[in-house]
Scaffold this motif. Structure first.
Motif, PDB file in Angstrom:
ATOM      1  N   TYR A   1       0.811  -1.219   0.000  1.00  0.00           N
ATOM      2  CA  TYR A   1       0.000   0.000   0.000  1.00  0.00           C
ATOM      3  C   TYR A   1       0.843   1.268   0.000  1.00  0.00           C
ATOM      4  N   SER A   2       2.119   1.141  -0.252  1.00  0.00           N
ATOM      5  CA  SER A   2       3.011   2.298  -0.271  1.00  0.00           C
ATOM      6  C   SER A   2       2.681   3.209  -1.451  1.00  0.00           C
ATOM      7  N   PRO A   3       2.899   4.522  -1.292  1.00  0.00           N
ATOM      8  CA  PRO A   3       2.711   5.400  -2.448  1.00  0.00           C
ATOM      9  C   PRO A   3       3.717   5.094  -3.556  1.00  0.00           C
ATOM     10  N   HIS A   4       4.764   4.361  -3.226  1.00  0.00           N
ATOM     11  CA  HIS A   4       5.793   4.001  -4.208  1.00  0.00           C
ATOM     12  C   HIS A   4       5.672   2.545  -4.648  1.00  0.00           C
ATOM     13  N   ALA A   5       4.486   1.932  -4.468  1.00  0.00           N
ATOM     14  CA  ALA A   5       4.314   0.504  -4.763  1.00  0.00           C
ATOM     15  C   ALA A   5       4.653   0.172  -6.216  1.00  0.00           C
ATOM     16  N   ASP A   6       4.383   1.093  -7.132  1.00  0.00           N
ATOM     17  CA  ASP A   6       4.706   0.827  -8.538  1.00  0.00           C
ATOM     18  C   ASP A   6       6.209   0.805  -8.794  1.00  0.00           C
ATOM     19  N   GLY A   7       6.981   1.406  -7.911  1.00  0.00           N
ATOM     20  CA  GLY A   7       8.434   1.429  -8.078  1.00  0.00           C
ATOM     21  C   GLY A   7       9.132   0.277  -7.394  1.00  0.00           C
ATOM     22  N   ILE A   8       8.359  -0.616  -6.768  1.00  0.00           N
ATOM     23  CA  ILE A   8       8.946  -1.764  -6.072  1.00  0.00           C
ATOM     24  C   ILE A   8       8.732  -2.995  -6.929  1.00  0.00           C
ATOM     25  N   VAL A   9       9.809  -3.705  -7.192  1.00  0.00           N
ATOM     26  CA  VAL A   9       9.739  -4.891  -8.035  1.00  0.00           C
ATOM     27  C   VAL A   9       9.503  -6.147  -7.206  1.00  0.00           C
ATOM     28  N   ALA A  10      10.272  -6.323  -6.126  1.00  0.00           N
ATOM     29  CA  ALA A  10      10.171  -7.559  -5.352  1.00  0.00           C
ATOM     30  C   ALA A  10      10.684  -7.346  -3.935  1.00  0.00           C
ATOM     31  N   LEU A  11      10.358  -8.298  -3.090  1.00  0.00           N
ATOM     32  CA  LEU A  11      10.818  -8.338  -1.711  1.00  0.00           C
ATOM     33  C   LEU A  11      11.459  -9.699  -1.501  1.00  0.00           C
ATOM     34  N   ARG A  12      12.705  -9.712  -1.038  1.00  0.00           N
ATOM     35  CA  ARG A  12      13.426 -10.973  -0.857  1.00  0.00           C
ATOM     36  C   ARG A  12      14.123 -10.994   0.500  1.00  0.00           C
ATOM     37  N   PRO A  13      14.290 -12.195   1.089  1.00  0.00           N
ATOM     38  CA  PRO A  13      15.039 -12.282   2.351  1.00  0.00           C
ATOM     39  C   PRO A  13      16.511 -11.924   2.122  1.00  0.00           C
ATOM     40  N   ALA A  14      17.102 -11.309   3.116  1.00  0.00           N
ATOM     41  CA  ALA A  14      18.497 -10.874   2.989  1.00  0.00           C
ATOM     42  C   ALA A  14      19.453 -12.038   3.248  1.00  0.00           C
ATOM     43  N   HIS A  15      20.627 -11.938   2.681  1.00  0.00           N
ATOM     44  CA  HIS A  15      21.692 -12.905   2.910  1.00  0.00           C
ATOM     45  C   HIS A  15      22.181 -12.746   4.347  1.00  0.00           C
ATOM     46  N   ILE A  16      22.767 -13.811   4.894  1.00  0.00           N
ATOM     47  CA  ILE A  16      23.235 -13.783   6.278  1.00  0.00           C
ATOM     48  C   ILE A  16      24.254 -12.659   6.504  1.00  0.00           C
ATOM     49  N   SER A  17      25.030 -12.313   5.495  1.00  0.00           N
ATOM     50  CA  SER A  17      26.021 -11.237   5.649  1.00  0.00           C
ATOM     51  C   SER A  17      25.369  -9.859   5.744  1.00  0.00           C
ATOM     52  N   HIS A  18      24.104  -9.752   5.357  1.00  0.00           N
ATOM     53  CA  HIS A  18      23.384  -8.481   5.424  1.00  0.00           C
ATOM     54  C   HIS A  18      22.278  -8.483   6.482  1.00  0.00           C
ATOM     55  N   GLY A  19      22.283  -9.465   7.371  1.00  0.00           N
ATOM     56  CA  GLY A  19      21.293  -9.481   8.443  1.00  0.00           C
ATOM     57  C   GLY A  19      20.439 -10.721   8.483  1.00  0.00           C
ATOM     58  N   GLY A  20      20.508 -11.560   7.461  1.00  0.00           N
ATOM     59  CA  GLY A  20      19.770 -12.825   7.470  1.00  0.00           C
ATOM     60  C   GLY A  20      18.274 -12.649   7.657  1.00  0.00           C
ATOM     61  N   ALA A  21      17.711 -13.408   8.594  1.00  0.00           N
ATOM     62  CA  ALA A  21      16.261 -13.396   8.807  1.00  0.00           C
ATOM     63  C   ALA A  21      15.762 -12.084   9.400  1.00  0.00           C
ATOM     64  N   GLY A  22      16.655 -11.248   9.884  1.00  0.00           N
ATOM     65  CA  GLY A  22      16.246  -9.965  10.458  1.00  0.00           C
ATOM     66  C   GLY A  22      16.204  -8.835   9.454  1.00  0.00           C
ATOM     67  N   ALA A  23      16.457  -9.143   8.183  1.00  0.00           N
ATOM     68  CA  ALA A  23      16.484  -8.083   7.164  1.00  0.00           C
ATOM     69  C   ALA A  23      15.903  -8.608   5.859  1.00  0.00           C
ATOM     70  N   VAL A  24      15.507  -7.678   5.005  1.00  0.00           N
ATOM     71  CA  VAL A  24      14.984  -8.028   3.682  1.00  0.00           C
ATOM     72  C   VAL A  24      15.565  -7.067   2.653  1.00  0.00           C
ATOM     73  N   TYR A  25      15.619  -7.556   1.420  1.00  0.00           N
ATOM     74  CA  TYR A  25      15.970  -6.699   0.297  1.00  0.00           C
ATOM     75  C   TYR A  25      14.680  -6.220  -0.348  1.00  0.00           C
ATOM     76  N   VAL A  26      14.588  -4.932  -0.596  1.00  0.00           N
ATOM     77  CA  VAL A  26      13.499  -4.380  -1.386  1.00  0.00           C
ATOM     78  C   VAL A  26      14.109  -4.014  -2.726  1.00  0.00           C
ATOM     79  N   ILE A  27      13.702  -4.731  -3.759  1.00  0.00           N
ATOM     80  CA  ILE A  27      14.246  -4.501  -5.101  1.00  0.00           C
ATOM     81  C   ILE A  27      13.412  -3.403  -5.755  1.00  0.00           C
TER      82      ILE A  27
END
Length: 193
Positions: free
Chosen positions: A160-186
């Motif tokens: 529901y973000s005003p920028h939803a059209d600019g977001i491609v995907a949401l993925r779990p982060a690699h362990i070196s970037h926080g693992g289960a406590g972080a996500v990548y917003v593509i």
């Protein structure tokens, strides 16, 4: 037992009683009446049409934007492999620890907008681990939400973000970037033509 009045008290009482005028006789109280009855309007015959009232057109309330699911969005296999292996370096990162739900959502929207303006491709969002039960509704009577509420709210905020059209995907982060406590917003790159 009541005491009797003395002679001087009796004389005083007679003087006081002589100055008093009797009240007019009170009317008998009215008998209670039944509440008024309301009769329904007579039914209109089915074969006669009632005059139609003019239609008043009201503007419709705007519908919420369609919900997007960024978790199920597909990237090409090359991108997914690079993200899983930790080979992609985030262009921006934000940490939502210590924020309320409202301030975390505002900070996330601001970071996505900033990333889109800069042409960033990957935003790292550190939100903490998702705890069991964090996706349920908050408890009543002032009990705090379970830990991991920000992480559980991320998919809805992005949808529901005003920028939803600019977001491609949401993925779990690699362990070196926080693992289960972080996500990548593509983020979607704007193309300069």
């Amino acid at each position: 037992m009541a005491r009797r009045l003395g002679s001087d008290e009796t004389a005083l009482w007679k003087k006081v009683a002589a100055t008093v005028k009797p009240l007019p006789k009170a009317k008998a109280p009215l008998a209670p009446t039944a509440p008024p009855t309301v009769r329904p309007p007579p039914p209109t015959p089915r074969n006669t049409a009632a005059p139609a009232a003019p239609l008043v057109s009201r503007p419709l309330a705007p519908l919420p934007p369609p919900r997007r699911t960024h978790q199920a969005a597909t990237l090409d296999g090359h991108w997914d492999r690079r993200l899983r292996k930790g080979l992609v370096r985030p262009d921006l990162s934000i940490d939502l620890h210590g924020h309320t739900l409202a301030s975390a959502q505002a900070l996330l929207d601001e970071a996505i907008g900033r990333g889109l303006l800069r042409g960033a491709r990957v935003l790292l969002v550190v939100a903490g681990r998702l705890r069991p039960g964090a996706d349920r509704l908050p408890q009543m009577h002032g009990d705090p939400r379970p830990r991991g509420a920000i992480r559980a709210s991320l998919p809805d905020w992005l949808a529901y973000s005003p920028h939803a059209d600019g977001i491609v995907a949401l993925r779990p982060a690699h362990i070196s970037h926080g693992g289960a406590g972080a996500v990548y917003v593509i983020l979607r790159r704007t193309r300069d033509d």
